[in-house]
Design a protein around this motif. Structure first.
Motif, PDB file in Angstrom:
ATOM      1  N   ALA A  95       0.733  -1.448  -0.211  1.00  0.00           N
ATOM      2  CA  ALA A  95       0.244  -0.019   0.277  1.00  0.00           C
ATOM      3  C   ALA A  95       1.160   1.088  -0.128  1.00  0.00           C
ATOM      4  CB  ALA A  95      -1.132   0.057   1.641  1.00  0.00           C
ATOM      5  N   ALA A  96       2.265   1.283   0.673  1.00  0.00           N
ATOM      6  CA  ALA A  96       3.124   2.838   0.583  1.00  0.00           C
ATOM      7  C   ALA A  96       3.050   2.631  -0.736  1.00  0.00           C
ATOM      8  CB  ALA A  96       3.623   2.145   1.968  1.00  0.00           C
ATOM      9  N   ALA A  97       4.225   1.688  -1.200  1.00  0.00           N
ATOM     10  CA  ALA A  97       4.859   2.139  -2.502  1.00  0.00           C
ATOM     11  C   ALA A  97       3.495   2.645  -3.209  1.00  0.00           C
ATOM     12  CB  ALA A  97       5.164   0.243  -2.855  1.00  0.00           C
ATOM     13  N   TRP A  98       2.429   1.981  -3.335  1.00  0.00           N
ATOM     14  CA  TRP A  98       1.472   2.041  -4.349  1.00  0.00           C
ATOM     15  C   TRP A  98       0.861   3.528  -4.216  1.00  0.00           C
ATOM     16  CZ3 TRP A  98      -3.734   3.573  -5.080  1.00  0.00           C
ATOM     17  CH2 TRP A  98      -4.434   3.430  -6.065  1.00  0.00           C
ATOM     18  N   LEU A  99       0.728   3.757  -2.790  1.00  0.00           N
ATOM     19  CA  LEU A  99       0.540   5.619  -2.270  1.00  0.00           C
ATOM     20  C   LEU A  99       1.434   6.545  -2.869  1.00  0.00           C
ATOM     21  CD1 LEU A  99      -1.993   4.898   0.570  1.00  0.00           C
ATOM     22  CD2 LEU A  99      -2.755   6.136  -1.499  1.00  0.00           C
ATOM     23  N   GLN A 100       2.460   6.173  -2.823  1.00  0.00           N
ATOM     24  CA  GLN A 100       3.513   6.620  -3.339  1.00  0.00           C
ATOM     25  C   GLN A 100       3.288   7.346  -4.777  1.00  0.00           C
ATOM     26  OE1 GLN A 100       7.449   5.264  -3.201  1.00  0.00           O
ATOM     27  NE2 GLN A 100       8.938   6.824  -3.400  1.00  0.00           N
ATOM     28  N   THR A 101       3.271   6.041  -5.315  1.00  0.00           N
ATOM     29  CA  THR A 101       3.672   6.295  -6.609  1.00  0.00           C
ATOM     30  C   THR A 101       2.160   6.595  -7.171  1.00  0.00           C
ATOM     31  OG1 THR A 101       4.421   4.014  -6.883  1.00  0.00           O
ATOM     32  CG2 THR A 101       3.270   5.434  -9.220  1.00  0.00           C
ATOM     33  N   ALA A 102       0.958   6.304  -7.174  1.00  0.00           N
ATOM     34  CA  ALA A 102      -0.111   7.158  -7.026  1.00  0.00           C
ATOM     35  C   ALA A 102      -0.238   8.813  -7.161  1.00  0.00           C
ATOM     36  CB  ALA A 102      -1.167   6.573  -6.604  1.00  0.00           C
ATOM     37  N   VAL A 103       0.601   8.636  -5.567  1.00  0.00           N
ATOM     38  CA  VAL A 103       0.133  10.231  -5.143  1.00  0.00           C
ATOM     39  C   VAL A 103       1.395  11.209  -6.581  1.00  0.00           C
ATOM     40  CG1 VAL A 103       1.403  12.385  -3.143  1.00  0.00           C
ATOM     41  CG2 VAL A 103       0.251   9.979  -2.959  1.00  0.00           C
ATOM     42  N   GLY A 104       1.829  10.657  -7.090  1.00  0.00           N
ATOM     43  CA  GLY A 104       3.267  11.383  -7.799  1.00  0.00           C
ATOM     44  C   GLY A 104       2.330  11.845  -9.246  1.00  0.00           C
ATOM     45  N   MET A 105       1.946  10.072  -9.223  1.00  0.00           N
ATOM     46  CA  MET A 105       0.823  10.220 -11.105  1.00  0.00           C
ATOM     47  C   MET A 105      -0.307  11.362 -10.379  1.00  0.00           C
ATOM     48  SD  MET A 105       0.500   6.717 -11.839  1.00  0.00           S
ATOM     49  CE  MET A 105      -1.155   7.181 -12.828  1.00  0.00           C
ATOM     50  N   ILE A 106      -0.946  11.901  -9.231  1.00  0.00           N
ATOM     51  CA  ILE A 106      -2.279  12.817  -9.091  1.00  0.00           C
ATOM     52  C   ILE A 106      -1.184  14.208  -9.511  1.00  0.00           C
ATOM     53  CG2 ILE A 106      -2.920  13.929  -7.778  1.00  0.00           C
ATOM     54  CD1 ILE A 106      -3.796  10.685  -6.264  1.00  0.00           C
ATOM     55  N   GLN A 107      -0.622  14.359  -8.826  1.00  0.00           N
ATOM     56  CA  GLN A 107       0.575  15.886  -9.061  1.00  0.00           C
ATOM     57  C   GLN A 107       0.934  15.969 -10.843  1.00  0.00           C
ATOM     58  OE1 GLN A 107       3.574  17.283  -6.512  1.00  0.00           O
ATOM     59  NE2 GLN A 107       3.142  14.710  -5.310  1.00  0.00           N
ATOM     60  N   ARG A 108       1.067  14.916 -11.137  1.00  0.00           N
ATOM     61  CA  ARG A 108       1.386  15.092 -12.466  1.00  0.00           C
ATOM     62  C   ARG A 108      -0.085  15.020 -13.628  1.00  0.00           C
ATOM     63  NH1 ARG A 108       5.226  12.968  -9.788  1.00  0.00           N
ATOM     64  NH2 ARG A 108       7.697  14.296  -9.506  1.00  0.00           N
ATOM     65  N   ALA A 109      -0.980  14.805 -13.172  1.00  0.00           N
ATOM     66  CA  ALA A 109      -2.150  14.459 -14.186  1.00  0.00           C
ATOM     67  C   ALA A 109      -2.578  14.980 -14.869  1.00  0.00           C
ATOM     68  CB  ALA A 109      -3.609  13.591 -12.841  1.00  0.00           C
ATOM     69  N   SER A 110      -3.634  14.711 -16.119  1.00  0.00           N
ATOM     70  CA  SER A 110      -3.975  16.410 -17.351  1.00  0.00           C
ATOM     71  C   SER A 110      -4.135  16.759 -17.027  1.00  0.00           C
ATOM     72  CB  SER A 110      -4.434  15.304 -17.878  1.00  0.00           C
ATOM     73  OG  SER A 110      -5.306  14.432 -17.878  1.00  0.00           O
ATOM     74  N   TRP A 111      -4.786  16.676 -15.340  1.00  0.00           N
ATOM     75  CA  TRP A 111      -6.358  17.969 -14.950  1.00  0.00           C
ATOM     76  C   TRP A 111      -6.086  18.877 -14.260  1.00  0.00           C
ATOM     77  CZ3 TRP A 111      -6.897  12.604 -13.152  1.00  0.00           C
ATOM     78  CH2 TRP A 111      -6.839  12.569 -11.683  1.00  0.00           C
ATOM     79  N   VAL A 112      -3.944  18.809 -13.649  1.00  0.00           N
ATOM     80  CA  VAL A 112      -3.352  19.805 -13.276  1.00  0.00           C
ATOM     81  C   VAL A 112      -2.305  20.228 -14.386  1.00  0.00           C
ATOM     82  CG1 VAL A 112      -4.338  18.804 -10.647  1.00  0.00           C
ATOM     83  CG2 VAL A 112      -2.029  18.094 -11.963  1.00  0.00           C
ATOM     84  N   ARG A 113      -2.252  19.636 -14.702  1.00  0.00           N
ATOM     85  CA  ARG A 113      -1.076  19.951 -15.531  1.00  0.00           C
ATOM     86  C   ARG A 113      -0.705  20.955 -17.270  1.00  0.00           C
ATOM     87  NH1 ARG A 113       0.180  14.470 -18.027  1.00  0.00           N
ATOM     88  NH2 ARG A 113      -0.589  14.443 -19.481  1.00  0.00           N
ATOM     89  N   ASP A 114       0.050  21.877 -17.442  1.00  0.00           N
ATOM     90  CA  ASP A 114       0.365  22.209 -18.341  1.00  0.00           C
ATOM     91  C   ASP A 114       0.263  21.040 -19.028  1.00  0.00           C
ATOM     92  OD1 ASP A 114       0.773  23.624 -21.175  1.00  0.00           O
ATOM     93  OD2 ASP A 114       1.239  24.950 -20.159  1.00  0.00           O
ATOM     94  N   GLU A 115      -0.164  20.698 -20.632  1.00  0.00           N
ATOM     95  CA  GLU A 115      -0.131  19.899 -21.493  1.00  0.00           C
ATOM     96  C   GLU A 115       0.871  20.067 -22.435  1.00  0.00           C
ATOM     97  OE1 GLU A 115      -2.253  16.569 -22.419  1.00  0.00           O
ATOM     98  OE2 GLU A 115      -2.725  17.388 -20.139  1.00  0.00           O
ATOM     99  N   GLY A 116       1.378  20.810 -22.570  1.00  0.00           N
ATOM    100  CA  GLY A 116       2.723  21.187 -22.972  1.00  0.00           C
ATOM    101  C   GLY A 116       4.105  21.439 -22.326  1.00  0.00           C
ATOM    102  N   ASP A 117       3.858  20.952 -20.819  1.00  0.00           N
ATOM    103  CA  ASP A 117       4.810  20.938 -20.030  1.00  0.00           C
ATOM    104  C   ASP A 117       5.533  18.400 -20.460  1.00  0.00           C
ATOM    105  OD1 ASP A 117       6.930  19.834 -18.167  1.00  0.00           O
ATOM    106  OD2 ASP A 117       5.491  20.839 -16.464  1.00  0.00           O
ATOM    107  N   LEU A 118       7.028  19.264 -21.265  1.00  0.00           N
ATOM    108  CA  LEU A 118       6.687  17.130 -21.475  1.00  0.00           C
ATOM    109  C   LEU A 118       7.500  17.030 -19.979  1.00  0.00           C
ATOM    110  CD1 LEU A 118       8.077  17.853 -25.282  1.00  0.00           C
ATOM    111  CD2 LEU A 118       5.929  16.750 -24.264  1.00  0.00           C
ATOM    112  N   VAL A 119       8.362  17.279 -19.580  1.00  0.00           N
ATOM    113  CA  VAL A 119       8.615  16.995 -18.175  1.00  0.00           C
ATOM    114  C   VAL A 119       7.830  16.212 -17.063  1.00  0.00           C
ATOM    115  CG1 VAL A 119      10.214  17.378 -16.288  1.00  0.00           C
ATOM    116  CG2 VAL A 119      10.675  19.189 -18.262  1.00  0.00           C
ATOM    117  N   ASP A 120       6.797  16.964 -17.417  1.00  0.00           N
ATOM    118  CA  ASP A 120       5.539  16.621 -16.719  1.00  0.00           C
ATOM    119  C   ASP A 120       5.389  15.704 -16.958  1.00  0.00           C
ATOM    120  OD1 ASP A 120       5.482  18.169 -13.862  1.00  0.00           O
ATOM    121  OD2 ASP A 120       3.602  18.912 -14.514  1.00  0.00           O
TER     122      ASP A 120
END
Length: 221
Positions: A95-120
């Protein structure tokens, strides 16, 4: 096919990309250059490299504990301390590994990022593939344990043993399929279109949590 202006041996005719771009990308050079002008968003937490190390600190012991729980369940039953300890520790680390990765994905998800940001977007794809890297082996271990436990259910007389590992398998395989469909295939195709090459260009490997090249860790801004 229209003339691309570069040698035929360099241009892969099977790629479904723009004929206008001599570099083989789906964008023109001018369009692609605009990505560098997009400011990169800051995210809380560790750097990608350190965060990856922490991920494996959780993940590898979780796999070992899942196997240990499978063995303990067969010998000591699910109501004995060895199984309870190993299964609980496995679930916590997983659960720790899953949540750690999921939180990272949420921070870079399409609904919060700039789609032009290739780094994200590179980091999002890396994290999505890594999530399947966590879940796919976990599902395989769960399935193998369930098969032998269910086949011996009459002798073991332990309903919880095979049922728990069946649930582990179902949870992880469903997560793999949803993540592959909603995140990996979509983002991989988009980055192939806009960048031409990326570490997860072979989607069938990415779905299994495997990179297409040895260097998979995305660069940070």
């Amino acid at each position: 096919m229209a003339e691309t202006g570069h040698p035929a041996e360099v241009y892969d005719r099977d790629r479904r990309l723009s004929n206008e771009a001599p570099h083989g990308l789906g964008e023109t050079e001018e369009q692609h250059a605009h990505h560098d002008e997009v400011p990169h968003a800051d995210h809380f937490g560790l750097s990608i490299r350190n965060e990856t190390i922490l991920f494996y600190v959780f993940t590898v012991p979780a796999w070992c504990l899942e196997i240990a729980a499978a063995v303990c369940g067969a010998y000591y039953h699910t109501w004995k301390a060895p199984f309870i300890a190993t299964m609980s520790a496995f679930m916590i680390l997983h659960a720790a590994a899953w949540l750690q990765t999921a939180v990272g994905m949420i921070q870079r998800a399409s609904w919060v990022r700039d789609e032009g940001d290739l780094v994200d977007r590179r980091q999002f794809l890396y994290l999505a593939v890594r999530l399947n890297r966590l879940m796919f082996p976990t599902a395989v271990i769960g399935l193998a344990t369930f098969i032998q436990a269910y086949a011996r259910r009459g002798a073991l007389k332990d309903l919880a043993y095979w049922l728990l590992f069946l649930l582990v398998f179902i949870w992880n395989v469903v997560g793999c399929v949803m993540n592959a469909y909603n995140n990996i295939t979509w983002e991989s195709d988009r980055l192939m279109y806009e960048e031409g090459e990326q570490p997860f260009r072979l989607t069938r490997l990415a779905i299994l949590g495997l990179p297409s090249t040895p260097k998979e860790l995305p660069k940070e801004a």
